[in-house]
Design an enzyme around this catalytic site. Structure first.
Site, short mmCIF file in Angstrom:
data_model
loop_
_atom_site.label_atom_id
_atom_site.label_comp_id
_atom_site.label_asym_id
_atom_site.label_seq_id
_atom_site.Cartn_x
_atom_site.Cartn_y
_atom_site.Cartn_z
N ASP A 1 -65.31 -96.30 12.18
CA ASP A 1 -66.03 -94.91 14.04
C ASP A 1 -67.95 -95.68 14.02
O ASP A 1 -67.93 -95.67 13.75
CB ASP A 1 -65.21 -94.21 13.49
CG ASP A 1 -65.60 -93.13 15.11
OD1 ASP A 1 -65.49 -93.85 15.93
OD2 ASP A 1 -65.56 -91.86 15.05
N ASN B 1 -55.90 -94.01 21.17
CA ASN B 1 -56.85 -95.70 21.51
C ASN B 1 -56.05 -96.45 22.91
O ASN B 1 -56.84 -97.09 23.44
CB ASN B 1 -56.98 -96.24 20.70
CG ASN B 1 -57.79 -95.62 19.43
OD1 ASN B 1 -58.03 -96.30 18.31
ND2 ASN B 1 -58.94 -94.96 19.93
C1 IPE Z 1 -60.71 -92.67 15.06
O1 IPE Z 1 -61.46 -93.08 16.01
C2 IPE Z 1 -59.62 -93.99 15.45
C3 IPE Z 1 -59.98 -95.26 14.69
C4 IPE Z 1 -60.45 -95.39 14.23
C5 IPE Z 1 -59.27 -96.54 14.95
P1 IPE Z 1 -61.47 -92.75 17.25
O2 IPE Z 1 -63.18 -93.14 18.13
O3 IPE Z 1 -60.30 -93.25 18.56
O4 IPE Z 1 -61.55 -90.82 17.31
P2 IPE Z 1 -61.91 -89.68 18.15
O5 IPE Z 1 -61.18 -90.19 19.30
O6 IPE Z 1 -63.29 -89.88 17.79
O7 IPE Z 1 -61.30 -87.78 17.22
C1 IPE Z 2 -64.22 -97.38 16.84
O1 IPE Z 2 -64.63 -97.29 17.23
C2 IPE Z 2 -63.22 -98.53 16.92
C3 IPE Z 2 -61.57 -97.73 17.37
C4 IPE Z 2 -62.25 -96.49 17.50
C5 IPE Z 2 -60.81 -98.82 18.37
P1 IPE Z 2 -65.30 -96.37 19.11
O2 IPE Z 2 -64.94 -97.22 19.58
O3 IPE Z 2 -64.33 -95.48 18.64
O4 IPE Z 2 -67.38 -96.03 18.88
P2 IPE Z 2 -67.58 -94.70 19.71
O5 IPE Z 2 -66.76 -93.51 18.60
O6 IPE Z 2 -66.67 -94.16 20.63
O7 IPE Z 2 -68.46 -94.59 19.06
MG MG Z 3 -65.29 -93.27 18.23
#
Ligand code: IPE
Ligand code: IPE
Ligand code: MG
Length: 248
Positions: free
Chosen positions: A21, A69
């Site tokens: 993340d 997502n």
């Molecule tokens: C969790 O991260 C999913 C992945 C790392 C693929 P998100 O960024 O989507 O989770 P939330 O929305 O912060 O809970």
């Molecule tokens: C994790 O990084 C990747 C996926 C969930 C695909 P994020 O895209 O969630 O990055 P933040 O949490 O918005 O910084």
């Molecule tokens: Mg995230």
């Protein structure tokens, strides 16, 4: 002494799972679009995979795309799918070289066709590799997985193959996507968020949770080694007392 040297090979987890993340915030800090963060996240994936294999981990599960997502802006979702196709394609060679087997969990059939095809190709090409299993969670969510497992069990009951009294934990586990892997002993989440986000909820019942402030694109194998050393300092009691564990 580096974290790598501090790892006790006799106390390694077999399975490590990572919620990768912080890509979006990493890009934002640099004044770039979120997609720039995802592109740079690939380097961290490569390093974590190599580091895990080097440390002797047998299963590494990476949460790459959740069912939630899909709710992101279309442009970002498309870019992520494209990145996925290209990365799987490009990295298959490295997986072969490192003797790593690729598998995937999630609602894979509902991924874009190109993505599904590229994934299946890499899975079949690497199927004979034995050093480590890299498990990608793609279009995955724990609630989806549990509902799918319940449906399979219900249809076995309907067809008379199974009696309700015969449902136990092992029967249920056999219907999960991870039925052929041990549960992760260690779950890592980057970016300072302290939540599970619908990831492996059954499987992490007794996992040690490790949170780091590092944003995913900055994560490197040394960070993984640090998490392993931290894991090894914990006492896993499984409901028992310290004294009971010591006398074992
Ligand atoms: C969790 O991260 C999913 C992945 C790392 C693929 P998100 O960024 O989507 O989770 P939330 O929305 O912060 O809970
Ligand atoms: C994790 O990084 C990747 C996926 C969930 C695909 P994020 O895209 O969630 O990055 P933040 O949490 O918005 O910084
Ligand atoms: Mg995230």
């Amino acid at each position: 002494m580096s974290f790598k040297e501090k790892i006790n090979p006799a106390k390694l987890p077999q399975h490590v799972a990572i919620i990768m993340d912080g890509n979006g915030r990493w890009a934002k800090q640099k004044g770039k679009f979120r997609i720039f963060g995802h592109t740079n996240g690939v380097k961290a994936v490569r390093d974590a995979v190599e580091g895990a294999a080097e440390a002797g981990i047998k299963y590494l599960t990476l949460y790459a795309f959740s069912t939630e997502n899909w709710n992101r802006p279309k442009l970002e979702v498309n870019a992520l799918m494209e990145l996925l196709v290209n990365t799987i394609h490009k990295e298959t060679e490295t997986l072969m070289k490192n003797n790593i087997r690729l598998v995937a969990i999630g609602d894979l059939e509902n991924l874009p066709k190109k993505c599904y095809k590229e994934l299946q190709e890499a899975i079949s090409k690497t199927s004979g590799n034995s050093r480590m299993t890299l498990n990608l969670a793609l279009n995955y969510s724990s609630r989806w997985e549990i509902v799918a497992a319940v449906k399979k069990i219900a249809s076995q009951i309907k067809s008379g193959e199974l009696e309700p009294e015969d449902i136990d934990e092992s029967k249920f586990v056999s219907q999960l996507c991870t039925s052929d892997m041990p549960d992760p002993e260690l779950l890592i989440r980057t970016s300072g968020e302290h939540r599970i986000s619908n990831f492996l909820m059954w499987q992490i019942s007794y996992s040690e949770l490790y949170f780091t402030e590092k944003l995913w694109p900055d994560f490197r194998r040394e960070d993984l080694f640090e998490a392993l050393v931290n894991f090894q300092s914990r006492e896993r009691r499984f409901g028992m007392t310290s004294e009971q564990l010591e006398s074992k």
